[in-house]
Design a protein around this motif. Structure first.
Motif, PDB file in Angstrom:
ATOM      1  N   LYS A 100      49.442  46.882  43.187  1.00  0.00           N
ATOM      2  CA  LYS A 100      49.023  47.719  44.310  1.00  0.00           C
ATOM      3  C   LYS A 100      50.145  48.670  44.728  1.00  0.00           C
ATOM      4  N   SER A 112      40.238  50.989  40.409  1.00  0.00           N
ATOM      5  CA  SER A 112      39.368  50.178  41.262  1.00  0.00           C
ATOM      6  C   SER A 112      38.099  50.883  41.718  1.00  0.00           C
ATOM      7  N   ALA A 165      34.635  43.530  45.969  1.00  0.00           N
ATOM      8  CA  ALA A 165      34.779  42.097  46.252  1.00  0.00           C
ATOM      9  C   ALA A 165      33.697  41.256  45.592  1.00  0.00           C
ATOM     10  N   ASN A 215      46.474  50.504  41.563  1.00  0.00           N
ATOM     11  CA  ASN A 215      45.493  50.930  42.555  1.00  0.00           C
ATOM     12  C   ASN A 215      46.099  51.043  43.945  1.00  0.00           C
ATOM     13  N   SER A 245      43.443  51.100  46.450  1.00  0.00           N
ATOM     14  CA  SER A 245      42.357  50.347  47.087  1.00  0.00           C
ATOM     15  C   SER A 245      42.026  49.091  46.283  1.00  0.00           C
ATOM     16  N   ASP A 246      41.254  48.205  46.895  1.00  0.00           N
ATOM     17  CA  ASP A 246      40.881  46.946  46.251  1.00  0.00           C
ATOM     18  C   ASP A 246      39.695  47.140  45.312  1.00  0.00           C
ATOM     19  N   HIS A 293      36.816  39.323  39.166  1.00  0.00           N
ATOM     20  CA  HIS A 293      37.446  38.087  39.650  1.00  0.00           C
ATOM     21  C   HIS A 293      37.834  37.181  38.487  1.00  0.00           C
TER      22      HIS A 293
END
Length: 283
Positions: A62, A16, A44, A38, A40-41, A50
């Motif tokens: 995650k 990520s 965005a 991951n 973390s994300d 996406h």
């Protein structure tokens, strides 16, 4: 089990941000499926990410902390229950920490995260690799390993001193490349090839995150280092390029390069095998 899986599937840890993010983007753009592991994300505002999640070509798993065996085991069990195969495993997660710290298992954290955890992931997902066509493992190493002056299991697990980049980080990357070399003949029985790769000098600094780099290196990184697309390309080349038929080697600037302390390779492998068998599997 995920029903819609592409022709080629890569698993990337640390997908990520930094090199892992650029490698994810690159493979998705080349119609690979990516299994991302991951903490973390993803960004965005990245619409390509996406869209890939929506289409199912990017599948995100995650974990709270890869270096925590309890958290790692939950994530790996989920992957094994949902994924059918993995063509290339990119053990990429990690970084240089700003101070000496220890994992929940009590070992130095660079060593836990960047030497032991890649082995555990490989062992746990070996069947998925064996089910694939490419059967390849790429461990992200570092040219910093060349600066390691003292090397032993004791120093790896409980170092007495700490230096940014050239201390536990470099030693852990060396240990990673050493066990990569030592395990090659064992993996060959399942036709799995493994290599460790230096991704080169990349500017992977992140706003709001404390750097584990010496001040001079941090300044040079900001001014002169390439964006992490360089590292992504080097890892991809290490997996699919001219050395794709070799196993156990360390690739530096695209060339097979010898390792220091190679007489310690089997000692490192035996130690992390013991940790896997007597700690992880019974945790």
């Amino acid at each position: 089990m995920n029903k819609y899986q592409g022709e080629h599937i890569a698993l990337i840890t640390g997908a990520s941000a930094g090199i892992g993010l650029e490698l994810t983007r690159k493979l998705l753009s080349e119609n690979w499926d990516v299994v991302a592991v991951n903490r973390s994300d993803f960004p965005a505002d990245d619409m390509s990410i996406h869209n890939a999640v929506k289409s199912g070509s990017l599948r995100i798993y995650k974990t709270d902390d890869l270096a925590d065996f309890t958290s790692l085991k939950v994530t790996l069990e989920e992957i094994k229950s949902k994924e059918r195969r993995i063509d290339i495993l990119f053990n990429n997660a990690g970084g240089s920490f700003p101070e000496l710290s220890y994992s929940k298992q009590g070992r130095e954290k660079h060593y836990e995260l960047m030497t032991i955890v890649p082995y555990i992931i490989l062992m746990e997902l070996k069947e998925l690799l064996a089910n694939s066509r490419l059967k390849t493992v790429i461990n992200t190493s570092s040219s910093a390993l060349k600066f390691t002056k003292e090397f032993s299991i004791e120093v790896l697990e409980h170092p007495k001193t700490f230096r940014k980049l050239l201390g536990p980080y470099a030693a852990s990357k060396l240990a990673l490349s050493l066990w990569t070399q030592a395990i090659a003949s064992q993996l060959a029985k399942d036709d799995i090839k493994i290599r460790s790769v230096d991704p080169g000098g990349n500017n992977t600094l992140r706003k709001g995150k404390q750097s584990g780099l010496p001040v001079l290196v941090e300044i040079l990184m900001k001014l002169f280092f390439s964006p992490p697309t360089l590292g992504a390309n080097k890892l991809n080349e290490g997996a699919l390029g001219e050395h794709r038929h070799e196993s156990g080697v360390f690739l530096l600037k695209g060339r097979v390069t010898g390792l220091k302390f190679k007489d310690q390779a089997h000692n490192v492998l035996e130690r992390i095998q013991a940790i896997y068998e007597y700690e992880f599997l019974v945790s």
